[in-house]
Design a protein around this motif. Structure first.
Motif, mmCIF file in Angstrom:
data_model
loop_
_atom_site.group_PDB
_atom_site.id
_atom_site.type_symbol
_atom_site.label_atom_id
_atom_site.label_comp_id
_atom_site.label_asym_id
_atom_site.label_seq_id
_atom_site.Cartn_x
_atom_site.Cartn_y
_atom_site.Cartn_z
ATOM 1 N N MET A 1 23.986 50.311 37.333
ATOM 2 C CA MET A 1 23.293 48.898 37.295
ATOM 3 C C MET A 1 23.334 48.182 36.068
ATOM 4 S SD MET A 1 19.656 48.053 39.157
ATOM 5 C CE MET A 1 20.041 48.674 40.557
ATOM 6 N N ALA A 2 23.304 49.060 34.867
ATOM 7 C CA ALA A 2 23.150 48.214 33.673
ATOM 8 C C ALA A 2 24.257 47.376 33.267
ATOM 9 C CB ALA A 2 23.033 49.261 32.333
ATOM 10 N N ASP A 3 24.136 46.482 32.539
ATOM 11 C CA ASP A 3 25.277 45.548 32.194
ATOM 12 C C ASP A 3 25.889 44.680 33.000
ATOM 13 O OD1 ASP A 3 24.373 46.180 29.443
ATOM 14 O OD2 ASP A 3 25.813 47.839 29.435
ATOM 15 N N LEU A 4 25.223 44.544 34.255
ATOM 16 C CA LEU A 4 25.921 43.629 35.203
ATOM 17 C C LEU A 4 26.495 42.384 34.822
ATOM 18 C CD1 LEU A 4 23.847 44.328 38.428
ATOM 19 C CD2 LEU A 4 26.049 45.051 38.160
ATOM 20 N N GLY A 5 25.852 41.783 33.792
ATOM 21 C CA GLY A 5 26.077 40.442 33.028
ATOM 22 C C GLY A 5 27.507 40.576 32.737
ATOM 23 N N LYS A 6 27.798 41.540 31.998
ATOM 24 C CA LYS A 6 29.114 41.848 31.385
ATOM 25 C C LYS A 6 30.225 41.651 32.307
ATOM 26 C CE LYS A 6 27.136 44.252 27.410
ATOM 27 N NZ LYS A 6 27.086 45.402 26.544
ATOM 28 N N LEU A 7 29.898 41.891 33.579
ATOM 29 C CA LEU A 7 31.049 41.846 34.475
ATOM 30 C C LEU A 7 31.658 40.523 34.815
ATOM 31 C CD1 LEU A 7 29.876 44.225 37.256
ATOM 32 C CD2 LEU A 7 31.726 44.685 35.518
ATOM 33 N N TYR A 8 30.643 39.257 34.522
ATOM 34 C CA TYR A 8 30.911 37.996 34.884
ATOM 35 C C TYR A 8 31.613 37.052 33.925
ATOM 36 C CZ TYR A 8 26.770 38.884 37.971
ATOM 37 O OH TYR A 8 26.031 39.408 38.697
ATOM 38 N N LYS A 9 32.718 36.322 34.377
ATOM 39 C CA LYS A 9 33.610 35.556 33.267
ATOM 40 C C LYS A 9 32.581 34.205 32.847
ATOM 41 C CE LYS A 9 37.890 36.527 35.211
ATOM 42 N NZ LYS A 9 39.121 35.848 36.128
ATOM 43 N N ASP A 10 32.420 33.970 31.663
ATOM 44 C CA ASP A 10 31.828 32.927 31.210
ATOM 45 C C ASP A 10 31.869 31.537 32.054
ATOM 46 O OD1 ASP A 10 30.981 34.309 29.144
ATOM 47 O OD2 ASP A 10 32.518 33.451 27.719
ATOM 48 N N HIS A 11 30.828 31.067 32.167
ATOM 49 C CA HIS A 11 30.671 29.858 33.074
ATOM 50 C C HIS A 11 30.540 29.792 34.559
ATOM 51 C CE1 HIS A 11 29.787 27.192 29.532
ATOM 52 N NE2 HIS A 11 30.608 27.810 28.991
ATOM 53 N N THR A 12 31.696 30.485 34.990
ATOM 54 C CA THR A 12 31.930 30.588 36.396
ATOM 55 C C THR A 12 31.107 31.919 37.095
ATOM 56 O OG1 THR A 12 33.947 32.491 36.178
ATOM 57 C CG2 THR A 12 34.342 29.892 36.060
ATOM 58 N N ALA A 13 30.708 32.924 36.342
ATOM 59 C CA ALA A 13 30.081 34.117 37.009
ATOM 60 C C ALA A 13 31.034 34.873 37.925
ATOM 61 C CB ALA A 13 28.807 33.582 37.507
ATOM 62 N N VAL A 14 32.231 34.475 37.812
ATOM 63 C CA VAL A 14 33.302 35.303 38.690
ATOM 64 C C VAL A 14 33.225 36.647 37.930
ATOM 65 C CG1 VAL A 14 35.550 35.301 39.437
ATOM 66 C CG2 VAL A 14 34.252 33.078 39.467
ATOM 67 N N LEU A 15 33.540 37.694 39.046
ATOM 68 C CA LEU A 15 33.625 39.170 38.527
ATOM 69 C C LEU A 15 34.945 39.348 37.907
ATOM 70 C CD1 LEU A 15 32.151 40.995 41.561
ATOM 71 C CD2 LEU A 15 31.073 40.608 39.414
ATOM 72 N N HIS A 17 36.171 42.345 37.073
ATOM 73 C CA HIS A 17 36.664 43.523 38.069
ATOM 74 C C HIS A 17 35.578 43.693 39.059
ATOM 75 C CE1 HIS A 17 34.271 46.356 35.628
ATOM 76 N NE2 HIS A 17 34.877 45.748 34.665
ATOM 77 N N ARG A 18 35.598 44.741 40.048
ATOM 78 C CA ARG A 18 34.663 44.794 41.082
ATOM 79 C C ARG A 18 33.513 45.965 40.354
ATOM 80 N NH1 ARG A 18 35.365 42.603 45.373
ATOM 81 N NH2 ARG A 18 33.307 43.570 46.238
ATOM 82 N N GLU A 19 32.471 45.829 40.671
ATOM 83 C CA GLU A 19 31.291 46.703 40.029
ATOM 84 C C GLU A 19 31.582 48.176 40.356
ATOM 85 O OE1 GLU A 19 26.532 47.402 40.720
ATOM 86 O OE2 GLU A 19 27.421 45.564 41.637
ATOM 87 N N TRP A 20 31.507 49.261 39.570
ATOM 88 C CA TRP A 20 31.582 50.570 39.718
ATOM 89 C C TRP A 20 30.080 51.141 40.339
ATOM 90 C CZ3 TRP A 20 35.021 53.824 41.115
ATOM 91 C CH2 TRP A 20 34.648 55.222 41.036
ATOM 92 N N ARG A 21 29.983 51.473 41.511
ATOM 93 C CA ARG A 21 28.809 52.092 41.940
ATOM 94 C C ARG A 21 28.874 53.649 42.089
ATOM 95 N NH1 ARG A 21 26.947 46.795 44.643
ATOM 96 N NH2 ARG A 21 28.689 45.564 44.761
ATOM 97 N N GLY A 22 29.947 54.091 41.580
ATOM 98 C CA GLY A 22 30.061 55.487 41.917
ATOM 99 C C GLY A 22 31.239 55.725 43.084
ATOM 100 N N PHE A 23 31.980 56.565 43.233
ATOM 101 C CA PHE A 23 33.033 56.503 44.071
ATOM 102 C C PHE A 23 32.937 56.256 45.616
ATOM 103 C CE2 PHE A 23 36.060 58.550 47.246
ATOM 104 C CZ PHE A 23 37.415 58.121 46.751
ATOM 105 N N LYS A 24 31.548 56.846 46.125
ATOM 106 C CA LYS A 24 31.238 56.376 47.914
ATOM 107 C C LYS A 24 31.152 54.986 47.902
ATOM 108 C CE LYS A 24 28.711 58.546 51.304
ATOM 109 N NZ LYS A 24 27.742 59.448 51.852
ATOM 110 N N ASP A 25 30.071 54.598 47.215
ATOM 111 C CA ASP A 25 29.613 53.122 47.150
ATOM 112 C C ASP A 25 30.577 52.150 46.864
ATOM 113 O OD1 ASP A 25 27.147 54.113 48.094
ATOM 114 O OD2 ASP A 25 25.854 53.939 46.264
ATOM 115 N N THR A 26 31.493 52.456 45.932
ATOM 116 C CA THR A 26 32.471 51.332 45.465
ATOM 117 C C THR A 26 33.367 51.362 46.620
ATOM 118 O OG1 THR A 26 32.071 51.927 43.124
ATOM 119 C CG2 THR A 26 34.146 50.910 43.887
#
Length: 509
Positions: A1-15, A17-26
């Motif tokens: 869950m940590a560092d979710l903000g680093k997944l976002y592109k500046d200004h657009t908040a578009v990912l 890449h997809r968030e890694w949640r562990g294999f099963k949840d991802t």
């Protein structure tokens, strides 16, 4: 869950890449992402020409292409049962929403002149829940403003400003609530599909909606019936009037369409609706315990969606409710934590901002503020008598008096103030997020009362200014900053995820 903000592109908040949640949840998250696209593609294939014409004709239609991103930002940080329950809710919203878009374009006389479906459609104000219309199974009911502006503004924060500007160019003051103002702008721009044999207007939720009805009346050129609901609804003295209003509504539809109200169809739908209400109350009961399972935005978004639009007749909602509650109860029995760390049991009060529906997810991921109940979830839980006609109409009247954006903003002091403290106590909450919708005059006189009573109860009380549908006035970032300042200066806490404290999303959908 940590560092979710680093997944976002500046200004657009578009990912990025997809968030890694562990294999099963991802993999589950990706699977549900594909289902969202499948439902959108299926909508297009049902009526490809009409959909393509609608895409080119209506400004708001392009917003729905960002629906997968809408789901992504509402499941950010979720894991396990919470991820699965949220996805089931959002996928059901997408499925039903695509059905509404499809019927809107197929029946649109601008796109398909002289089609037979249009005259079988009854248009309604989006604030009127669908329950009463289930007595007309041969008609199709379309909430006029829902697809063009109400839901599109949740998916895409950029869609409302052009409509607000055109309304203001007609002389409507800029401080009018942006919801009816934007809806009027769609009418002025002729961006509503042309369909229907009649229109049901209403006095809900406020005088701004009444103003909007005049614009719609001029544009639609259809027979219009105004369905009025009592403002002071707690007393029994208004219930006879409320039932008479429903009877007048039914009589109007019968007169305009030639259809007769089918009590068997209505009772069958209300039996389903009662089951949905049972499942909803089960969620509430679990959230009162030390192990809540339903937090974040899925709680209220799904609630207001099915309450207003399913009408008990769409059994897909009931199927989802059954599946979600099975997951929820299994997680509750295992005492599964709802998130990585729950620091504050939070109540959200007043009307939320359409342009930032995922605000509750940010509260949870950044500061550990889990929203265990909110004002738009805690709407009517009236169950229907499904045998006696007069009693059923009384239940229906009471349901409409306690619908979204209305139950706690109308009817007097006790409905908004006393009710808040009752819910705070029931849900053992220590924090309240109070939306200050700056274009709404409803809460202005109660500011000092809320503050004083919160201090007496030792409740963290955070005012968050927002402008409902206009992100230019108060941006998503501005809303977050108000919470940041309180948490850092008053409570002197450190964020769970520092990368989410400050980021730009002004250009985001």
């Amino acid at each position: 869950m940590a560092d979710l903000g680093k997944l976002y592109k500046d200004h657009t908040a578009v990912l990025k890449h997809r968030e890694w949640r562990g294999f099963k949840d991802t993999m589950y998250d990706y699977y549900r992402w594909l289902i969202t696209w499948k439902d959108m593609i299926k909508m297009v294939l049902k009526a490809p020409i009409s959909t393509l014409k609608g895409l080119w004709k209506y400004r708001w239609m392009a917003s729905y292409l960002s629906a997968p991103s809408f789901v992504d930002r509402h499941v950010a940080g979720l894991r396990g049962p919470q991820l699965r329950m949220a996805h089931l809710h959002y996928n059901m919203i997408v499925k039903h929403c695509t059905d509404l878009i499809n019927i809107s374009f197929v029946a649109d006389e601008k796109i398909n002149p002289n089609n037979k479906i249009s005259k079988k459609i009854v248009l309604t104000d989006e604030i009127i829940p669908n329950e009463v219309f289930q007595g007309f199974p041969n008609l199709k009911v379309v909430p006029l403003q829902t697809i063009p502006i109400f839901l599109s503004s949740m998916v895409d924060q950029q869609i409302t400003p052009p409509y607000l500007e055109v309304t203001e160019s007609f002389g409507v003051p800029a401080d009018v609530c942006p919801l009816p103002s934007a809806e009027a702008g769609v009418a002025i721009e002729d961006d509503y599909p042309k369909m229907g044999c009649c229109m049901i207007a209403t006095n809900m939720p406020c005088d701004g909606s009444v103003m909007n009805s005049t614009f719609l009346d001029r544009r639609l050129q259809l027979p219009v019936h105004c369905f009025n609901v009592p403002l002071r609804y707690n007393g029994e003295d208004v219930q006879e009037y409320a039932v008479d209003e429903i009877k007048s509504l039914i009589a109007f539809i019968e007169e305009q369409t030639g259809e007769k109200f089918d009590w068997d169809a209505f009772f069958a739908a209300m039996k389903n609706f009662n089951q949905q209400t049972e499942y909803e109350l089960q969620k509430w009961d679990v959230n009162k315990t030390p192990y809540p399972q339903m937090t974040g935005a899925a709680f209220w978004l799904y609630r207001i969606y099915y309450f207003n639009l399913s009408g008990g007749v769409d059994k897909r909602f009931l199927k989802v409710d059954k599946k979600v509650n099975k997951i929820m109860m299994k997680a509750y029995e295992k005492k599964t934590p709802v998130s990585k760390e729950m620091r504050h049991r939070t109540i959200v009060w007043s009307c939320p901002a359409n342009y930032y529906t995922s605000f509750a997810n940010w509260l949870e991921n950044c500061w550990g503020m889990n929203v265990v109940m909110d004002m738009e979830t805690m709407i009517s839980y009236q169950k229907f008598n499904t045998e006696d006609k007069e009693e059923a109409l009384k239940d229906l009247a009471k349901t409409y008096q306690r619908s979204i954006m209305r139950k706690h903003t109308k009817g007097g002091y006790r409905n908004v103030v006393d009710e808040l403290w009752r819910i705070v106590e029931e849900y053992n909450a220590d924090t309240v997020i109070m939306y200050d919708q700056i274009s709404c005059k409803g809460m202005d006189g109660l500011t000092g009362i809320f503050d004083d009573q919160a201090r007496e109860r030792n409740i963290n009380f955070i005012w968050v200014k927002q402008d409902l549908m206009d992100p230019r006035t108060i941006s998503r970032r501005d809303m977050r900053e108000q919470v940041n300042k309180y948490m850092q200066t008053v409570l002197q806490e450190e964020p769970l995820d520092a990368s989410l404290v400050d980021f730009e999303d002004d250009m985001a959908w």
